[in-house]
Design an enzyme around this catalytic site. Structure first.
Site, short mmCIF file in Angstrom:
data_model
loop_
_atom_site.label_atom_id
_atom_site.label_comp_id
_atom_site.label_asym_id
_atom_site.label_seq_id
_atom_site.Cartn_x
_atom_site.Cartn_y
_atom_site.Cartn_z
N ASP A 181 2.50 6.56 -5.57
CA ASP A 181 2.98 7.48 -4.53
C ASP A 181 3.30 8.79 -5.53
OD1 ASP A 181 2.99 5.85 -2.43
OD2 ASP A 181 5.00 4.93 -3.53
N ARG A 200 -1.79 -4.92 4.66
CA ARG A 200 -1.77 -4.51 6.10
C ARG A 200 -3.09 -4.21 6.79
NH1 ARG A 200 0.79 1.47 6.95
NH2 ARG A 200 0.26 2.23 4.99
N GLN A 249 7.40 -17.73 -6.18
CA GLN A 249 7.17 -17.13 -7.48
C GLN A 249 8.42 -16.74 -8.21
OE1 GLN A 249 3.75 -14.31 -7.09
NE2 GLN A 249 2.42 -15.97 -5.91
N ALA A 253 -5.52 -12.92 -8.22
CA ALA A 253 -6.43 -12.31 -9.29
C ALA A 253 -7.86 -12.15 -8.69
CB ALA A 253 -6.45 -13.37 -10.36
N VAL A 308 3.67 -5.62 -6.73
CA VAL A 308 2.57 -4.72 -6.12
C VAL A 308 2.48 -4.82 -4.68
CG1 VAL A 308 0.23 -3.88 -6.15
CG2 VAL A 308 1.25 -4.29 -8.27
N ILE A 310 -7.33 -5.61 -5.59
CA ILE A 310 -6.73 -4.73 -6.64
C ILE A 310 -6.94 -5.78 -7.80
CG2 ILE A 310 -4.48 -4.16 -7.53
CD1 ILE A 310 -3.67 -3.91 -4.98
N HIS A 323 8.60 2.23 -1.08
CA HIS A 323 6.97 2.45 -0.87
C HIS A 323 6.73 2.37 0.71
CE1 HIS A 323 2.83 2.57 -1.58
NE2 HIS A 323 2.75 1.41 -1.37
#
Ligand SMILES: NC(=O)c1ccc[n+]([C@@H]2O[C@H](COP(=O)([O-])OP(=O)(O)OC[C@H]3O[C@@H](n4cnc5c(N)ncnc54)[C@H](O)[C@@H]3O)[C@@H](O)[C@H]2O)c1
Ligand SMILES: O=C(O)C[C@H](O)C(=O)O
Length: 329
Positions: free
Chosen positions: A161, A94, A114, A12, A131, A16, A189
């Site tokens: 994408d 990354r 998780q 959070a 994500v 993002i 992805h």
């Protein structure tokens, strides 16, 4: 007034998260009449917890009418209790010299933990969007670790994408993104992703009649596949606002429908198009009534089959690695 939906968001206090949370609370994701109970997860260290508190202060200061409640935790079971939607963003990004798959070692354990936590405490029909990278394989891990939950509902994000491809086509053909239809991105992805123009149309006309094959294979596909790296080089950080926007698009269409339009979601393969069952694979889907269906019955050319096969190979290799991690965890 509708009953609030419980939405969990991990990472959070990250980049993002900072774009995503405010848009969720303003109703962009679930609709302007849908109240939300927001449950945030961050890492258990002083800096992450402080940053998370700061984000909550700002959410408060927005006085969002749809934000029924907000809580923050560093305990996954607390965060996911009763969750109906989870956006699993929290993971390491990354750096410029890495491939997304290089993140597996750093991030796989997060999705083991998780997945297990959701399995114990989440709504059995929870809709999950992963994500955090490598997102396809992380979604596979979470699903494997949550056998009591609906396996169809473990998805990964390839909408970014798709959105990137739409914008490239709109620039090239000087059209609106809303003029474009039937343009999915198959696979992973990752570097092998396959933006597929075969069935794409612009205002009803075949895109393949409007562009040349060389631009398609030597410009468009590599541009989309390397867009994440190009942004990291330019910004010094990976994409954030556009990633949050794609997450909103993905969940909004899944929950509220795509009105017959094809959209790209990475979902557990049911064996369609020769993709081994269980791989989390980007497919064209249509969303309706809170569910998605893979678009069926497409005739694949040799070119499409070859591109899809490269993605199957990449994801099968990642799956072999993480099957060992899950077995040892
Ligand atoms: N699928 C996509 O299209 C796409 C696009 C952009 C970024 N990403 C990925 O999203 C992830 C997040 O990116 P970012 O830019 O927000 O990174 P960031 O480093 O800014 O934020 C990540 C946040 O997650 C938190 N976090 C780490 N481990 C956690 C855990 N176990 N539980 C809860 N929170 C945890 C960190 O403390 C941090 O606040 C990265 O893996 C990135 O590669 C994916
Ligand atoms: O490329 C990255 O590592 C971030 C993200 O997956 C992206 O595509 O922008």
């Amino acid at each position: 007034m509708k009953k609030p939906i419980k939405v969990a968001v991990t990472g959070a206090a990250g980049q993002i998260g900072y774009s995503l949370l405010f848009r969720i609370c303003s109703g962009d994701m679930l609709g302007k009449d849908q109240p939300i109970d927001l449950m945030l997860l961050e890492r258990n260290n002083e800096a992450s917890m402080a940053a998370s508190r700061g984000v909550i202060m700002e959410l408060d200061d927005c006085a969002f009418p749809l934000l029924n409640s907000v809580s923050s935790s560093c305990c996954a079971k607390e965060c996911f209790a009763g969750a109906q939607i989870a956006l699993l963003v929290g993971a390491r990004p990354r750096s410029a010299d890495m491939q997304r798959s290089d993140l597996l070692a750093a991030n796989a354990q997060i999705f083991v933990e998780q997945g297990r936590a959701m399995n114990e405490v989440a709504d059995p029909n929870i809709k999950v969007l992963v994500v955090g990278n490598p997102c396809n394989t992380n979604a596979y891990i979470a699903r494997r670790c949550a056998p009591n939950l609906n396996p169809r509902n473990f998805t990964a994000m390839m909408r970014l994408d798709q959105n990137r491809t739409f914008s490239q086509i709109a620039h090239k053909l000087d059209c609106k993104v809303t003029d474009i239809e039937k343009l999915p991105v198959w696979g992973n992805h990752g570097g092998t992703m396959f933006p597929d123009l075969t069935n794409a149309t612009v205002r009803g006309e075949a895109v393949m009649n409007l562009i040349d094959q060389t631009w398609y294979t030597e410009d468009l596909i590599p541009t989309v596949a390397s867009r994440g790296s190009a942004i990291i080089k330019a910004r010094g950080h990976s994409s954030a606002a556009s990633a949050a926007n794609a997450a909103i698009d993905h969940v909004r269409d899944w929950v509220n429908g795509s009105n017959g339009r094809w959209v790209t979601m990475a979902v557990p393969s049911d064996g369609s198009y020769g993709v081994p069952e269980g791989l989390t694979f980007g497919f064209p889907v249509v969303c309706k009534d809170g569910d998605y269906e893979i678009v069926k019955g497409l005739e694949l050319s040799d070119f499409q089959k070859e591109r899809i096969a490269k993605n199957v190979k990449a994801l099968t290799e990642e799956r072999e690695i993480v099957d060992q991690i899950i077995a040892q965890a």
